[in-house]
Design an enzyme around this catalytic site. Sequence first.
Site, PDB file in Angstrom:
ATOM      1  N   THR A   1       4.465  -1.300  25.775  1.00  0.00           N
ATOM      2  CA  THR A   1       3.399  -0.685  25.176  1.00  0.00           C
ATOM      3  C   THR A   1       2.347  -1.759  24.910  1.00  0.00           C
ATOM      4  OG1 THR A   1       2.656   0.378  22.987  1.00  0.00           O
ATOM      5  CG2 THR A   1       4.723  -0.763  23.115  1.00  0.00           C
ATOM      6  N   ILE A   2       1.198  -1.738  25.213  1.00  0.00           N
ATOM      7  CA  ILE A   2       0.254  -2.673  25.202  1.00  0.00           C
ATOM      8  C   ILE A   2      -0.250  -2.725  23.526  1.00  0.00           C
ATOM      9  CG2 ILE A   2      -2.007  -1.208  25.275  1.00  0.00           C
ATOM     10  CD1 ILE A   2      -3.039  -3.015  27.491  1.00  0.00           C
ATOM     11  N   ASP A   3       0.189  -1.855  22.752  1.00  0.00           N
ATOM     12  CA  ASP A   3      -0.196  -1.555  21.418  1.00  0.00           C
ATOM     13  C   ASP A   3       0.551  -2.253  20.463  1.00  0.00           C
ATOM     14  OD1 ASP A   3      -2.224   0.116  22.311  1.00  0.00           O
ATOM     15  OD2 ASP A   3      -1.416   1.925  21.363  1.00  0.00           O
TER      16      ASP A   3
ATOM     17  N   GLU B   1      -8.750   1.893  18.630  1.00  0.00           N
ATOM     18  CA  GLU B   1      -9.089   3.558  18.960  1.00  0.00           C
ATOM     19  C   GLU B   1      -8.634   4.356  18.084  1.00  0.00           C
ATOM     20  OE1 GLU B   1      -7.154   4.947  22.542  1.00  0.00           O
ATOM     21  OE2 GLU B   1      -5.568   3.344  22.301  1.00  0.00           O
TER      22      GLU B   1
ATOM     23  N   TYR C   1      -9.802   0.453  30.229  1.00  0.00           N
ATOM     24  CA  TYR C   1      -8.946   0.441  31.655  1.00  0.00           C
ATOM     25  C   TYR C   1      -9.167  -0.825  32.207  1.00  0.00           C
ATOM     26  CZ  TYR C   1      -8.738   5.413  30.444  1.00  0.00           C
ATOM     27  OH  TYR C   1      -8.674   6.616  29.705  1.00  0.00           O
TER      28      TYR C   1
END
Length: 523
Positions: free
Chosen positions: A293-295, A394, A446
């Site tokens: 997970t990039i988060d 976000e 993106y």
Amino acid sequence: MSHVVTLPGLTVTTSSSSSSSSYPHIHSLTTTRLCSKVRVSAQFKSHDSTPIDFCDPDWKHKFKQDFQERFSLPHVTDIFHDTPPMPSTFCLQHRTPMVRDFAGSNPSKEWRGYINDNDRVLLKTIYYSSSTSAGAECIDPGCSWVEQWVHRAGPREKIYFKPEEVKAAIVTCGGLCPGLNDVIRQLVITLEAYGVKKIVGIPFGYRGFSDKEFSEVPLSRNVVQNIHLSGGSLLGVSRGGPAVNEIVDSLEERGINMLFVLGGNGTHAGANAIHDECRRRRYMVSVIGVPKTIDNDILLLDKTFGFDTAVEEAQRAINSAYIEAHSAYHGIGIVKLMGRSSGFIAMHASLASGQIDICLIPEVPFKLHGQNGVLSHMKHLIETKGSAVICVAEGAGQGLLQKTHATDASGNAVLGDIGGYIQQETRKYFKEIGIHADIKYIDPTYMIRACRANASDGILCAVLGQNAVHGAFAGYSGITVGTCNTHYAYFPITEAISHPRLVDPNSRMWHRCLTSTGQPDFF
């Protein structure tokens, strides 16, 4: 009489006895009691969420026992009791010789590269003397120290699968993330090091198990040798997928007995459901998760792969916003970064860049308007500095936006565009007060997701992939692998996904970010 007491990082419910005492070391806490039963937060919960009786002099021992039970690793022998262990085929002294003269020259002494099953990694390394310490994570109101150990990752001397009988499958789920190809590559290379000949990729996430138009992708070292040189996933990604029963039906039909699942919390929940269903059917398979997970929002782990790359790539967007803002008269640059429920990327990117004046994350509420609002501070920055740069995650400020009630294929709520909203409100605000403002809005989401992993993430991905294979051959299933206090460890999936990892507003890292930006509280 019951009391609800909120401490930094801890919410407790106390029940008072007839006797009274106090905890003077906790600010504003005057709960009069001698004995209490405290319901601890999720990260310290017991199997059945039973309150801890701190009057019991043996509570620490019981807490340790419960922790050990929660973090014990599911093993194939739990169901298949008669499965015999066998000597590992993974030994770096017994690799295929590159030249004929090398054969027979291996040292005769036993290789000392295996991990003992009793090796452990300490989960918590800081002793907090007070619940009011920055970032304190406390089990009880007195912030008692209790050791918590998790299983060390790595190759074991005994394995529970015969490599020649293994058919291994790899699947990548969710969204794109830097490092997916790196992990795929190392999974394949390490499986071949054990002697596995049948390795396949399942295309386009869990969908690939049921969609007949997709075929398995045969994998070998030759196929994956250079895939880490580009971003994306060789196997493709998607959200959602068929029911668990259909996936396990497909596993049985294909003869897959090792499944490596790359994904975040939702994907891991699916992997654990697959593990449970295989056990219910008494189908011997090892299901191993690799947290993607990039988060960076998976519990217990130092970080997840792709995060370092995301922070590094975010610097480009932030620097562009900084240049735009400082090159314009009353310039304002707004950058929106990933982070649905956690603000780790925005926080770290802001701190790393040194160019951010305002950092907004989901964990810290804020208001735009009013005397203490974000817009008022922007006006102050324009008047004193001539420009301003804002970084927003976000998932921040979603309460300010109209809810869509829509969900994606994974069941996640579709978020409103907080970056675009701040841009519109900023333009409207400065027009109303008669001050010129040149606003630029950048959303690099993106572009960042599609990047190739940087060196730091490349190393992390390599070791995660290797340790995932080691865990499968060791007979574990329903586990995930990650770094814990810089060491690699195995965790039961159920514990890793019990709740998301969030930025603690009282943590030192958030305080460091606030020191760098100089922003006030926006509420």
